[in-house]
Design an enzyme around this catalytic site. Structure first.
Site, PDB file in Angstrom:
ATOM      1  N   GLU A 127      15.775   2.125  18.162  1.00  0.00           N
ATOM      2  CA  GLU A 127      15.035   3.331  18.551  1.00  0.00           C
ATOM      3  C   GLU A 127      14.735   3.332  20.054  1.00  0.00           C
ATOM      4  OE1 GLU A 127      11.578   3.372  16.053  1.00  0.00           O
ATOM      5  OE2 GLU A 127      12.760   3.555  14.228  1.00  0.00           O
TER       6      GLU A 127
ATOM      7  N   ILE B   5      11.551   4.591   5.240  1.00  0.00           N
ATOM      8  CA  ILE B   5      10.368   4.818   6.073  1.00  0.00           C
ATOM      9  C   ILE B   5       9.740   3.457   6.423  1.00  0.00           C
ATOM     10  CG2 ILE B   5       9.856   7.191   5.410  1.00  0.00           C
ATOM     11  CD1 ILE B   5       8.162   4.238   3.687  1.00  0.00           C
TER      12      ILE B   5
ATOM     13  N   ASP C 287      13.630   7.812   8.701  1.00  0.00           N
ATOM     14  CA  ASP C 287      12.619   7.994   9.744  1.00  0.00           C
ATOM     15  C   ASP C 287      12.666   6.864  10.758  1.00  0.00           C
ATOM     16  OD1 ASP C 287      10.297   9.358  10.882  1.00  0.00           O
ATOM     17  OD2 ASP C 287       9.107   7.662  10.155  1.00  0.00           O
TER      18      ASP C 287
ATOM     19  N   ARG D 193      11.397  -0.048   8.241  1.00  0.00           N
ATOM     20  CA  ARG D 193      11.872  -0.423   9.564  1.00  0.00           C
ATOM     21  C   ARG D 193      13.376  -0.255   9.588  1.00  0.00           C
ATOM     22  NH1 ARG D 193       7.663   0.058  11.871  1.00  0.00           N
ATOM     23  NH2 ARG D 193       6.445  -1.550  12.929  1.00  0.00           N
TER      24      ARG D 193
ATOM     25  N   HIS E 201      10.847   8.573  13.758  1.00  0.00           N
ATOM     26  CA  HIS E 201       9.792   7.587  13.468  1.00  0.00           C
ATOM     27  C   HIS E 201       8.413   8.249  13.551  1.00  0.00           C
ATOM     28  CE1 HIS E 201       8.891   3.007  13.601  1.00  0.00           C
ATOM     29  NE2 HIS E 201       7.984   3.651  12.887  1.00  0.00           N
TER      30      HIS E 201
ATOM     31  N   ARG F 150       8.609  -9.453  -3.239  1.00  0.00           N
ATOM     32  CA  ARG F 150       8.519 -10.906  -3.306  1.00  0.00           C
ATOM     33  C   ARG F 150       8.072 -11.409  -4.667  1.00  0.00           C
ATOM     34  NH1 ARG F 150       5.216 -11.793   2.233  1.00  0.00           N
ATOM     35  NH2 ARG F 150       4.297  -9.860   1.451  1.00  0.00           N
TER      36      ARG F 150
ATOM     37  N   ARG G 192       0.825  -1.215   0.000  1.00  0.00           N
ATOM     38  CA  ARG G 192       0.000   0.000   0.000  1.00  0.00           C
ATOM     39  C   ARG G 192       0.861   1.267   0.000  1.00  0.00           C
ATOM     40  NH1 ARG G 192      -2.731  -3.089   3.960  1.00  0.00           N
ATOM     41  NH2 ARG G 192      -4.895  -3.615   3.472  1.00  0.00           N
ATOM     42  N   ILE G 193       1.857   1.285   0.886  1.00  0.00           N
ATOM     43  CA  ILE G 193       2.671   2.496   1.024  1.00  0.00           C
ATOM     44  C   ILE G 193       3.566   2.688  -0.192  1.00  0.00           C
ATOM     45  CG2 ILE G 193       4.522   3.559   2.377  1.00  0.00           C
ATOM     46  CD1 ILE G 193       3.184   2.266   4.871  1.00  0.00           C
TER      47      ILE G 193
END
Length: 310
Positions: A258, A227, A253, A229, A276, A172, A151-152
């Site tokens: 973290e 953006i 980000d 992980r 983040h 994939r 989606r992103i």
């Protein structure tokens, strides 16, 4: 009697208030091990966030647990396999944060390539009085490689089309319905990109895949944007690549540990870092909270879950 719900990690205040009004909410951060053990057999739902870790061992401590609701689209910190073995449902909050994350991704790409943060510091430190700012890199018409076309990734690609960028991607498998070029190998994608945009999910399958070889392939004119992980990038290799000029810059980000950001990634004119915050707008966090509440309510009433983890 209200179901006992365990708040396992940070949640927005408004969501915490709503959960407390509807359920018998207990806060893990305020409990000792003995406190948890005393009610472990009565905790039926756990609400956590996308950065928290919910291990197999922790799940085992809660024998009555039947739902883990994640405030976030990412759920790689949750041992989903262990949950499924126990018949525990896992939900997350996809979709509602797509636009915000894609917006920040484009913002990081622009800020890094045009060195916007460095340019502001240049003015504030009096540099403009001594001469002009260094030339920067063009975004429009450049080659954008996207790792992870979910989606992103697709939302970023749609925005990048407005910049007339040449868009390629890897993942994939190819998505035949999309008009972008599929590249089967991440290193090849990096080699053929001016900007490498990371949108792939976290977890063991992607841990450290952006390594020294991928960064070398991106090259001294290439810019990395993450953006996804922090775990997707080998941070040590990234720092080494920046220090020797193997890549032109990075917009980040997310980070490996973290909220600890390596000093070597700070105070660099060619690196833009944010805490983040990609989904952290008032509008999106309200929608994420709504999805969490709807999932917990569906679980309580025996209705189908709204957004179960696939």
């Amino acid at each position: 009697m209200k179901p006992i719900v365990l708040k396992h990690a940070y949640l927005p205040d408004a969501l915490t208030v709503e959960l407390r009004e509807r359920y018998d909410l207990r806060e893990f951060s305020q409990m000792s091990d003995a406190d948890v053990e005393a009610i472990a057999g009565d905790i039926t739902a756990l609400v956590t966030n996308g950065e928290a870790v919910v291990t197999r061992a922790f799940i085992t401590r809660l024998p009555a647990l039947s739902l883990i609701a994640v405030f976030g689209v990412g759920y790689d910190g949750v041992d989903v396999a262990a949950a499924r073995e126990r018949g525990i449902a896992v939900t997350h909050t996809p979709g509602v944060l797509t636009d915000d994350v894609a917006d920040l991704a484009i913002g990081l790409m622009l800020a890094t390539s045009r060195r916007i943060v460095a340019a502001q510091k240049f003015i504030e430190q009096g540099g403009w009085q001594q001469g002009g700012f260094t030339w920067t890199r063009k975004v429009s018409g450049a080659r954008l490689g996207i790792f992870g076309m979910g989606r992103i990734g697709q939302a970023i690609a749609r925005r990048a089309q407005a910049f007339d960028m040449a868009i390629s991607y890897t993942g994939r498998q190819p998505r035949s319905a999309l008009p972008y070029r599929f590249v089967p190998d991440l290193q090849q994608l990096a080699q053929e990109s001016d900007f490498l945009m990371l949108c792939a999910p976290g977890g063991d399958a992607t841990r450290g895949v952006v390594n020294a070889a991928v960064l070398e392939a991106l090259g001294p004119q290439g810019i990395l944007i993450n953006i996804a992980r922090g775990s997707v990038v080998n941070e040590t290799a990234l720092i080494a690549a920046l220090e020797r000029g193997a890549i032109a810059g990075a917009g980040l980000d997310v980070f490996t540990d973290e909220p600890n950001v390596p000093a070597a990634l700070q105070q660099r004119d060619n690196v833009v870092i944010t805490p983040h915050m990609a989904s952290a707008t008032w509008e999106t966090r309200r929608e994420m909270s709504r999805l969490v509440l709807e999932n917990v309510n569906a679980w309580c009433t025996g209705e189908p879950l709204i957004t179960p983890v696939p």
